[in-house]
Design an enzyme around this catalytic site. Structure first.
Site, PDB file in Angstrom:
ATOM      1  N   CYS A 163      -0.765   2.185   2.925  1.00 30.41           N
ATOM      2  CA  CYS A 163      -2.027   2.031   3.629  1.00 30.41           C
ATOM      3  C   CYS A 163      -2.641   0.691   3.234  1.00 30.41           C
ATOM      4  CB  CYS A 163      -3.046   3.129   3.336  1.00 30.41           C
ATOM      5  SG  CYS A 163      -2.509   4.761   3.787  1.00 30.41           S
ATOM      6  N   ARG A 183       2.126  -2.472   4.929  1.00 32.85           N
ATOM      7  CA  ARG A 183       1.762  -1.392   4.000  1.00 32.85           C
ATOM      8  C   ARG A 183       1.733  -0.030   4.695  1.00 32.85           C
ATOM      9  NH1 ARG A 183      -0.622  -3.366  -0.732  1.00 32.85           N
ATOM     10  NH2 ARG A 183      -1.357  -1.271  -1.153  1.00 32.85           N
ATOM     11  N   TRP A 226      -0.309   4.769   6.426  1.00 30.06           N
ATOM     12  CA  TRP A 226       1.043   5.299   6.197  1.00 30.06           C
ATOM     13  C   TRP A 226       0.813   6.750   5.803  1.00 30.06           C
ATOM     14  CZ3 TRP A 226       3.829   7.321   1.972  1.00 30.06           C
ATOM     15  CH2 TRP A 226       5.216   7.337   2.132  1.00 30.06           C
ATOM     16  N   ASN A 248      -7.097   4.329   0.487  1.00 31.01           N
ATOM     17  CA  ASN A 248      -5.668   4.150   0.210  1.00 31.01           C
ATOM     18  C   ASN A 248      -5.383   4.925  -1.070  1.00 31.01           C
ATOM     19  OD1 ASN A 248      -3.077   3.204  -0.307  1.00 31.01           O
ATOM     20  ND2 ASN A 248      -3.799   1.265  -1.159  1.00 31.01           N
ATOM     21  N   GLY A 249      -4.401   5.816  -1.028  1.00 30.68           N
ATOM     22  CA  GLY A 249      -4.084   6.609  -2.223  1.00 30.68           C
ATOM     23  C   GLY A 249      -3.988   8.074  -1.848  1.00 30.68           C
ATOM     24  N   GLU A 292      22.898  -2.991  -3.142  1.00 30.64           N
ATOM     25  CA  GLU A 292      21.806  -3.667  -2.439  1.00 30.64           C
ATOM     26  C   GLU A 292      22.164  -3.878  -0.963  1.00 30.64           C
ATOM     27  OE1 GLU A 292      18.834  -4.061  -2.872  1.00 30.64           O
ATOM     28  OE2 GLU A 292      18.212  -5.743  -1.630  1.00 30.64           O
ATOM     29  N   LYS A 345      19.968  -2.328   2.104  1.00 32.36           N
ATOM     30  CA  LYS A 345      19.421  -3.144   3.208  1.00 32.36           C
ATOM     31  C   LYS A 345      19.818  -2.542   4.553  1.00 32.36           C
ATOM     32  CE  LYS A 345      16.994  -4.892   1.659  1.00 32.36           C
ATOM     33  NZ  LYS A 345      16.737  -4.906   0.266  1.00 32.36           N
ATOM     34  N   GLU A 369      18.076   0.928   5.319  1.00 28.14           N
ATOM     35  CA  GLU A 369      16.631   0.952   5.581  1.00 28.14           C
ATOM     36  C   GLU A 369      16.246   0.322   6.908  1.00 28.14           C
ATOM     37  OE1 GLU A 369      15.662  -2.365   2.179  1.00 28.14           O
ATOM     38  OE2 GLU A 369      14.055  -1.034   2.735  1.00 28.14           O
ATOM     39  N   HIS A 416      38.319   8.786  -6.522  1.00 31.29           N
ATOM     40  CA  HIS A 416      37.860  10.000  -7.210  1.00 31.29           C
ATOM     41  C   HIS A 416      37.011  10.884  -6.291  1.00 31.29           C
ATOM     42  CE1 HIS A 416      39.567   8.532 -10.903  1.00 31.29           C
ATOM     43  NE2 HIS A 416      38.932   7.391 -10.736  1.00 31.29           N
ATOM     44  N   LYS A 423       5.801  -1.086   2.523  1.00 33.10           N
ATOM     45  CA  LYS A 423       6.256  -2.040   1.517  1.00 33.10           C
ATOM     46  C   LYS A 423       5.825  -1.705   0.102  1.00 33.10           C
ATOM     47  CE  LYS A 423       7.676  -6.518   0.682  1.00 33.10           C
ATOM     48  NZ  LYS A 423       9.115  -6.286   0.640  1.00 33.10           N
TER      49      LYS A 423
END
Ligand code: F6R
Length: 618
Positions: free
Chosen positions: A2, A28, A75, A99-100, A491, A495, A498, A514, A613
């Site tokens: 947010c 955000r 968000w 926000n939170g 990584e 990428k 996402e 294995h 983010k």
């Protein structure tokens, strides 16, 4: 998660600044947005969707001209993304953005419902508005309401609220002021001749000011058009330090690129140069401003790296770098796991927390736990003044400038570089490395810019775009690497998953037999990191195992590796470099690959679904 932006101007309409601020904060959260301005009745406008949807609504149904307002991009945590759940929320005389997470919202809501309060949304944030409104009602019963009265009410509400919050608040009977409070959610004040700002981070108002106050835990206060006041959690007024930030306002724009992610990938050559020049002195002294003494650096038995996501992958590569350069054992852990397993750390451990934002709740939580157990913590972070920087003994600041694309790219490169420098510093302190070796390494790092620029050339880019097109609709990707290339494989997979929503895994190449080998089919793409290094022959064997079972094989290698080239369906050539920097270079083609696969699949590259983010919730 947010984003909050709020402003009080001396004159002029605040709405364009709020909308532009929200655009800069959209990374955000981007499921709904809204704003409220100071005008009769505190009018609110909200829209489900992106900031552009809010902007369209404001054209159709404008708010009255006002120079004071608060805004939010969401968000979702509590309640689906919808108009009614988006912020600002109103209760009585209070209109706020939050926000939170209000952890005890159910309990509070229950008691307010019993008292006859009605709620329109499913959110915890509306309960915050109600909580504050109830405290204001009690204060009004004691004396006429003034700003100090609001602070008292806010302070009481803060004491009752469990969880994290960044808040910007309008109170109907106290026009002209925006009240704010923060606890475990970032909030800054912006200071300019035009007026004052409250924002979740500096990016929101970087086009308006470069002077900021980074609020501390428990701070609250107010801004108006010509003054501001900050209080600590005991309501003592405090002299907050104004810091000047020299980030370029242009850096929060796309500079002609279609996506922030592409722009940020291509900034990696500059990021390398900036990070190196800002962390070495003219006499090649490494990290001259780093405050932890040589004696202290010598005193630890172990380094424990904690981080999340991409920063964790930088840490996993960092383990190789630190153990080799400094001869000290290194453990690496998910910050989100570390804090919940009663970790065995103490005075003889150095915690290295890595975070682009410096606000990741899990990373902050891990550092707190380690410090409580007596460990010393240091950080690698991109945001000066962030919560992480305040928590640790000292920070190595990476020099990426703002990273806005949700998929982290340039921050990874800067984090790995910072780890190299830190490893050299610890290596020198522990007498594992002499001056000559230090200079050699520094030169290798500096020279790697040429190889980075080669990888960022339009030829490499268009070749990878072609490869991406060919495989964009395959359903499973495995990224294989060994040794320091294994974190790079992880990584690469992160990428891809996402931003393209494809199933992708980063795996140690030798582990395929294995278990995962059973998955291999013609619908699988295997991206193998078969560069230089002692594991090349082994990786070659692992490539054969997947190829004979029908997987499509994309190989990252250099021109000398003929066998790898022959085996591959497609080859991405990387320049041959010193082994010290080879893994770092390998990440760049994988970033491009993810980008072009996502582009081909028509995904929202900078704002992937369900993500945000800065992950300020656990
Ligand atoms: C992946 C990504 C995330 C972050 C993670 C940690 O592209 O961006 O995995 O790396 O959320 O964030 P910071 O580094 O801000 O602590």
């Amino acid at each position: 998660m947010c984003g909050i932006v709020a402003a009080c101007f001396k004159k002029g309409d605040v709405v364009p600044t709020l909308v532009e601020g929200l655009r800069c904060l959209e990374y955000r959260g981007y499921d709904s947005a809204g704003l409220a301005v100071l005008a009769s009745g505190l009018p609110v406008r909200k829209a489900k969707g992106r900031v552009q949807d809010l902007a369209a609504l404001l054209e159709e149904d404008p708010v009255p001209h006002s120079s004071v307002g608060i805004a939010h991009t969401r968000w979702a945590t509590h309640g689906v993304p919808s108009k009614v759940n988006s912020h600002p929320h109103r209760s009585g005389s209070v209109v706020l953005v939050h926000n939170g997470i209000l952890e005890n919202f159910e309990e509070l809501k229950e008691s307010f419902l019993e008292g006859g309060t009605e709620f329109v949304s499913e959110t915890d944030s509306e309960v915050w508005a109600s909580l504050l409104d109830h405290e204001l009602t009690k204060i009004r019963a004691e004396a006429p309401l003034d700003s100090l009265g609001v602070m008292k009410a806010l302070n009481r509400a803060m004491a009752k609220a469990k969880g994290s919050f960044g808040l910007a608040i309008l109170v109907e009977d106290l026009p002209g002021r925006i009240f704010f409070a923060r606890h475990e959610s970032p909030l800054v004040l912006g200071i300019s001749d035009k007026g004052h700002y409250v924002a979740s981070d500096v990016q929101a108002v970087l086009k308006e000011t470069h002077d900021f106050i980074y609020l501390l835990e428990g701070n609250c206060g107010w801004i108006d058009d010509s003054s501001y006041q900050v209080f600590d959690r005991d309501l003592h007024p405090i002299e907050a330090k104004v810091e000047h930030l020299d980030w370029d306002a242009e850096s929060v724009g796309k500079s002609g690129y279609d996506h922030f992610m592409l722009k940020e990938i291509e900034e990696q050559g500059i990021v390398l140069a900036n990070t190196l020049s800002s962390t070495t002195s003219s006499k090649d002294r490494i990290l001259p401003d780093f405050q932890v003494s040589e004696d202290t650096l010598r005193s630890f038995d172990r380094i424990v790296i904690v981080a999340c996501g991409t920063a964790l992958h930088a840490g996993r590569l960092g383990r190789f770098i630190l153990e080799e350069a400094a001869g000290i054992p290194v453990d690496v852990d998910f910050a989100s796991e570390f804090r919940y397993r009663n970790p065995l750390v103490g005075e003889r451990d150095l915690i290295l927390a890595i975070s682009q934002s410096g606000e990741t709740a899990d990373t902050l939580g891990a550092v707190k736990v380690a410090r409580e157990k007596g460990a010393t913590a240091v950080a690698i972070c991109n945001v000066r003044g962030s919560s992480l920087c305040r928590l640790v003994a000292d920070t190595i600041l990476t020099q990426c400038g703002p990273e806005i694309g949700v998929a982290s790219t340039k921050a990874f490169t800067a984090q790995v570089l910072a780890i190299h420098l830190f490893a050299m510093r610890v290596g020198m302190a522990r007498r594992q490395m002499g001056e000559e070796e230090l200079l050699r390494r520094l030169n290798v790092l500096r020279a790697s810019r040429t190889a980075i620029e080669t990888l960022l050339s339009s030829e490499v880019r268009s070749h990878i775009a072609e490869v991406a097109k060919k495989y964009a609709y395959k359903s499973v990707y495995f990224f294989l690497g060994r040794g320091p290339d294994y974190p790079i494989a992880m990584e690469g997979a992160l990428k891809l998953k996402e931003i393209s929503y494809l199933h992708a895994e980063g795996y140690p190449a030798g582990e395929m037999k294995h278990g995962p080998l059973a998955l291999v089919s013609e619908d699988m793409v295997v991206v193998a990191l078969a560069g230089q290094g002692e594991t090349y022959d082994k990786v070659l064997g692992n490539m054969q195992e997947v190829k004979t079972r029908g997987a499509k094989l994309v190989v990252l290698t250099n021109t000398e590796k003929k066998e790898a080239i022959e085996l591959a369906d497609d080859v991405i050539l990387v320049p041959r470099t010193d082994p010290l920097v080879a893994p770092l270079l390998h990440v760049i083609p994988l970033q491009y690959l993810a980008y072009y696969v996502a582009l081909e699949r028509g995904c929202e590259i900078d704002k992937p679904r369900n993500l945000a983010k800065s992950v300020t919730v656990e």
